[in-house]
Write a protein that holds these residues in place. Sequence first.
Motif, mmCIF file in Angstrom:
data_model
loop_
_atom_site.group_PDB
_atom_site.id
_atom_site.type_symbol
_atom_site.label_atom_id
_atom_site.label_comp_id
_atom_site.label_asym_id
_atom_site.label_seq_id
_atom_site.Cartn_x
_atom_site.Cartn_y
_atom_site.Cartn_z
ATOM 1 N N SER A 189 0.829 -1.198 0.000
ATOM 2 C CA SER A 189 0.000 0.000 0.000
ATOM 3 C C SER A 189 0.871 1.258 0.000
ATOM 4 O O SER A 189 0.577 2.231 -0.702
ATOM 5 N N GLN A 206 2.388 2.245 -3.352
ATOM 6 C CA GLN A 206 1.443 2.778 -4.331
ATOM 7 C C GLN A 206 1.095 4.245 -4.058
ATOM 8 O O GLN A 206 0.213 4.802 -4.705
ATOM 9 N N ASP A 220 -4.102 4.385 -7.972
ATOM 10 C CA ASP A 220 -3.774 3.025 -7.554
ATOM 11 C C ASP A 220 -3.832 2.875 -6.041
ATOM 12 O O ASP A 220 -2.899 2.371 -5.417
ATOM 13 N N SER A 277 -5.017 6.347 0.215
ATOM 14 C CA SER A 277 -5.449 5.019 0.668
ATOM 15 C C SER A 277 -5.875 5.115 2.126
ATOM 16 O O SER A 277 -5.229 5.797 2.922
ATOM 17 N N LYS A 312 8.205 3.677 -5.502
ATOM 18 C CA LYS A 312 6.892 4.187 -5.906
ATOM 19 C C LYS A 312 6.958 5.089 -7.127
ATOM 20 O O LYS A 312 5.922 5.399 -7.719
ATOM 21 N N SER A 317 -3.710 -2.964 -9.130
ATOM 22 C CA SER A 317 -2.909 -2.188 -8.188
ATOM 23 C C SER A 317 -2.027 -3.089 -7.322
ATOM 24 O O SER A 317 -0.867 -2.785 -7.069
ATOM 25 N N GLU A 343 0.835 -4.387 -9.517
ATOM 26 C CA GLU A 343 1.824 -3.326 -9.725
ATOM 27 C C GLU A 343 2.638 -3.080 -8.464
ATOM 28 O O GLU A 343 3.859 -2.867 -8.527
ATOM 29 N N ALA A 344 1.965 -3.109 -7.312
ATOM 30 C CA ALA A 344 2.653 -2.857 -6.047
ATOM 31 C C ALA A 344 3.723 -3.906 -5.777
ATOM 32 O O ALA A 344 4.832 -3.579 -5.335
ATOM 33 N N ARG A 361 6.648 -3.246 -8.088
ATOM 34 C CA ARG A 361 7.425 -2.084 -7.623
ATOM 35 C C ARG A 361 8.255 -2.430 -6.397
ATOM 36 O O ARG A 361 9.402 -1.990 -6.268
#
Length: 640
Positions: free
Chosen positions: A288, A291, A301, A416, A507, A551, A554-555, A558
């Motif tokens: 989290s 993102q 995201d 978030s 990020k 998301s 992708e997280a 990353r």
Amino acid sequence: MSNLKMKEAALIYLDRSGSLQKFIDDCKSYNDSKQNYAVYRFNILINPSDIVELDAELGNHILHQPLKAAQVFQSVCFIAVKTLSLIGQLQTENQINIVLKLTHLPPLPSYSLDLCHFPLDYTSQRFYMMQGIVIAMTTVTKYTQGARFLCSDEACPLSKDKQIVEIITTKALHAFQGYSNSQPFRFQSLTIFLRDESVNKMNIGNEYKIIGIPTCVKTSQTAVCIEANSITSCNPKVPSGISDNLRCLLSLTSGSCWKFTAILANIFASQIVPPGTYSLLKLCLLMSLVQTSDRNKELEDCLDILIITSDTLLVERLLNFSINLVPRGVRHPVSTEIFPTLSRNKYGTGAVSIQAGSALLAKGGICFIGDLASHKKDKLEQLQSAVESRSTTVYISGKKFGDDMDQQMTFPVQCSFWSFVDMDSSSRRNTQKTNTLIGQMDCSLIPANLVEAFGLLINCNESSPCHPLLPTVQHTLKKAIDPEGPLYVASKQFKTEDFEKLLSFAKNLNVEFSLEAERMIHGYYLASRRIRTDCICGPKLSASALKYLVSLSEAHARLNLRNKVLKEDVLIAALLFETSLTLKYGATVFCVAPNALFPFELCNEEYLEQRDIYLTQCQQQLQQFIATYGPGTAIFASDE
């Protein structure tokens, strides 16, 4: 002679910079207009570096005596108008209003206005640069240019829009973060007046650099205000890399797509919980955090996390620690509002002041709202609406705030949300349901729609095999004996600064999906939606579920410091999402164990290898699930 020399330098600068041609074009627009003007306003873009190089005295006037410098340009422009016959109606020099728009100020401490240092200088009447985050702004109201009274004629050409904005220094965000070693401090907002073309150039929650002249305004309390001259968005520098220790760890685990993030989750926040405990939660927190965004751009995201736990104290400490790793981590104070609120403007302009609230203040970051049970029903409904639509709306009553008609303003919610629910609360024990499905968690204390709105639902039960109790007890006792000392080898090798640098670098990575990963994520989404479709209530998976899966994938990519999302990242996303769905609705044919992400205690390399083998088997099961229930199969209806 000195004044004449400065006028010559001003004319040369206008000619060289192209401002003279722009001035002539603006004069033509005025001359062609059918309206009669008492004052003619011109903006002149000034580069202080170029001016100082051309004429040091004029440059010094612009930086330290801007009102006198404006008079120099006013005189030059008046002569140009008369010489070239640009505006026939212009009679006197005083009819020309020159506004010098500075591109920048010298990067020296004397030109910077630090909002943390008092008293602020508002007597020198010169330009300063300040940087801050918008926490409140008014609606736009009229004012009369070149006069100290308000013209009653709405069609008056001198009646323009103006807006008042409040900013705080970025350092003041520490007051909204729950875990800090710094000493208590106070902060005060600074008021910015925006006029003409600067109106509506600032957004609540964004960070800006502002050049302007401080002044003192007398209201119920004496306040320092800034007449904004120029505004630019702030985009922090992206770090060039990660720490040597993390780079070495990444190299050692390069043969696996899962080991690096597993170790990160294992050792993360060792100041709060022992390594190896709460690994699932810590992995989700890191995903989290990665993102989030430090830039003034839309954050699409978001990864919202709702935690069901019996140890709220430990979880709260872990979340408080985590939000401090990103610039916009905000711990929502219970006594304030999560979303924007309205108040009367204290400067008597008749405008409504819109206060940001924690969610808009956390733009691009994390808003930790604490225990959901501490919020009232209407606030939870507002939260649900914001999480689902990623926006919030304020309604401005014309009757209440002295306007002719009602207004409404909608703001994007680009953060978030983190929250938790206490499993052992007395109200929960009295209302527990007994007819839950296999794997389903009793969340009857919270509105079902709100639970569904959160992308991830995580069960943190300290008595489970995933969270052994003894290491946590030992950790707490050691911390009580030596609060500052490192308890583990991991704490010495991988410090908080290492994780801050990792997150800041990761990020900002631009990631794209491989074709294989894209097919897998769509296949899983459609198959999962198919088996969770009720003939009466319809599908339980909303369209936003696909966004969460993307998301999550992708997280994980990353966090692995990769630019490409692989099928291995999609597997982690699918396992996390399926675990969350199981807690919400119960298990299905794609049955995922609660500890699927961390089936073994990560003590050494051998256990990491066993985990890789286990996840490889899970990947095969996922592919089989997609092949059976996904698109292109007999069981998949054509209309779906």
